[in-house]
Design an enzyme around this catalytic site. Structure first.
Site, short mmCIF file in Angstrom:
data_model
loop_
_atom_site.label_atom_id
_atom_site.label_comp_id
_atom_site.label_asym_id
_atom_site.label_seq_id
_atom_site.Cartn_x
_atom_site.Cartn_y
_atom_site.Cartn_z
N GLY A 126 4.93 7.89 -7.79
CA GLY A 126 5.08 7.21 -6.58
C GLY A 126 5.17 8.04 -5.57
O GLY A 126 5.91 7.77 -4.52
N GLY A 165 4.83 6.89 -1.58
CA GLY A 165 5.41 5.86 -1.14
C GLY A 165 6.49 6.12 -0.14
O GLY A 165 6.45 7.18 0.12
N GLN A 166 7.17 5.07 -0.01
CA GLN A 166 8.11 5.16 1.34
C GLN A 166 9.13 6.38 0.98
O GLN A 166 9.58 7.07 1.58
CB GLN A 166 8.90 3.54 1.58
N ILE A 215 -1.18 7.02 -7.67
CA ILE A 215 -2.44 6.38 -8.09
C ILE A 215 -3.63 6.49 -7.49
O ILE A 215 -3.54 6.85 -5.92
CB ILE A 215 -1.99 4.79 -8.48
N ARG A 216 -4.66 6.40 -7.93
CA ARG A 216 -6.15 6.22 -7.04
C ARG A 216 -6.02 5.40 -5.82
O ARG A 216 -5.58 4.11 -6.16
CB ARG A 216 -7.09 5.99 -7.83
N TYR A 218 11.59 -9.13 -8.55
CA TYR A 218 12.09 -7.66 -8.01
C TYR A 218 13.67 -7.62 -8.79
O TYR A 218 13.78 -6.79 -9.44
CB TYR A 218 12.29 -7.85 -6.55
N LYS A 270 14.91 -5.25 -11.71
CA LYS A 270 16.02 -4.24 -11.39
C LYS A 270 17.21 -4.33 -12.40
O LYS A 270 17.66 -3.19 -12.94
CB LYS A 270 16.35 -4.45 -10.17
C1 AKB Z 1 13.33 -4.59 -0.40
O1 AKB Z 1 13.70 -5.44 0.65
O2 AKB Z 1 12.62 -5.22 -1.22
C2 AKB Z 1 13.82 -3.06 -0.68
C3 AKB Z 1 15.25 -3.23 -1.28
C4 AKB Z 1 16.42 -3.47 -0.50
O3 AKB Z 1 15.10 -3.21 -2.45
N1 AKB Z 1 13.87 -2.39 0.53
#
Ligand code: AKB
Length: 317
Positions: A8, A11-12, A35-36, A143, A147
């Site tokens: 990655g 990415g940011q 990644i492509r 998300y 995590k």
């Molecule tokens: C998001 O906002 O999804 C991320 C994080 C806080 O994990 N920046």
């Protein structure tokens, strides 16, 4: 860390972490995995090796690790919180399937692994203020689910197989280099772009909604320092609360107006992002990171604001 693979890397976090690690360990030792469709460009491409490494493809990870004799993997592939809600299956495939691939390659090849966790790993019933390191967590976002599960899986690989897994729970990350895209905390980056461009900012998060945030130089330092830390003091591994500042939209707006007095903000609240933000902590307690590996942030809101405005003026004007 001698030879590092960043999965990655465009990415940011990856785009800046790759360059920072190349500055420390030498360009040739840091492999930019991509990644492509998200190929490295410019300095990122020219300053060291790069390889196609899709985290969902274990063979590609294994090939890059063996070819470049990698001893440390930064696994930064993920969908951020808001976009993960629109693609929960893909978020799981990348967040958990990808992590499993990385951990298996690390087990076979003896690599250390850093995988970021997030303030998004907490949920509605976690304590809101100075949220402790070890507490009840019930995220209702995909998300957050990936995590929490990712932290548990990473700890499992440490206890069961001795894989040196380490992690921090990042707050919202603010940077002038690469835009985040798809996160709940993105507003705290976008607001600076609007201010420097002289545009009115439409804030998607309601006044009074506090979240932890961090300037990217501190986040990069955290990601490097935890991997370089001597682990004998570790009581935790996956994952440490880290904190630098906590604010709501009104506070960051006022901080920017100190330097750009005619800047204007209006509210256009995004219901998905608002719901996610309200389920996250107002602020984290990062005592364990401070005690176990010496974590300390350098940037507060004012120092970050001065730097963000100056850097964005150089880039945008
Ligand atoms: C998001 O906002 O999804 C991320 C994080 C806080 O994990 N920046």
């Amino acid at each position: 860390m001698k030879n590092v693979l960043i999965i990655g890397s465009t990415g940011q976090i990856g785009s800046e972490l790759t360059m920072k690690l190349r500055g420390i360990y030498g360009g040739g030792n840091i492999v930019a995995g991509y990644i492509r469709g998200a190929e490295p460009k410019g300095e990122l491409l020219e300053s060291g090796p790069s390889a196609v490494v899709d985290v969902t493809d274990a063979a590609q990870i294994s090939e890059a690790v063996r070819k470049y004799k990698v001893d440390t993997i930064y696994n930064l592939a993920a969908l951020l919180s808001a976009v993960a809600e629109s693609k929960p299956q893909l978020a799981w495939k990348i967040g958990m399937g990808g992590l499993f691939n990385v951990l298996e390659v690390a087990r076979e090849c003896g690599c250390a692994v850093f995988t970021p966790s997030s303030i998004g790993s907490f949920g509605d019933d976690s304590p809101k203020d100075k949220t402790p390191q070890d507490t009840f967590r019930n995220p209702h976002t995909m998300y957050g689910v990936t995590k929490v599960s990712g932290e548990l899986l990473s700890d499992y690989y440490f206890y069961r197989f001795g894989v040196d897994t380490r992690s921090v729970r990042f707050p919202g990350l603010i940077s002038y280099v690469t835009l985040p895209g798809g996160g709940t905390t993105d507003y705290a980056v976008d607001i600076y772009y609007s201010a420097v461009r002289g545009e009115t900012f439409e804030c998607p998060i309601a006044a009074g909604t506090f979240m932890d945030m961090m300037y990217m130089p501190d986040a990069l330092r955290a990601a490097i320092e935890i991997m370089e830390a001597e682990p004998s003091k570790f009581k935790h591994r996956n994952s440490f609360n880290i904190a630098a500042m906590s604010f709501d939209p009104e506070i960051i707006y006022a901080a920017i107006r100190k330097y750009i007095p005619d800047f204007n903000m209006v509210y256009k609240v995004d219901s998905l992002r608002q719901k996610i933000a309200e389920s996250w902590p107002n602020s984290l307690d990062d005592t364990c990171a401070r005690e176990e590996w010496g974590w300390k942030p350098e940037y507060d809101l004012d120092a970050m604001t001065r730097d963000m405005i100056a850097r964005l003026r150089e880039r945008l004007q």
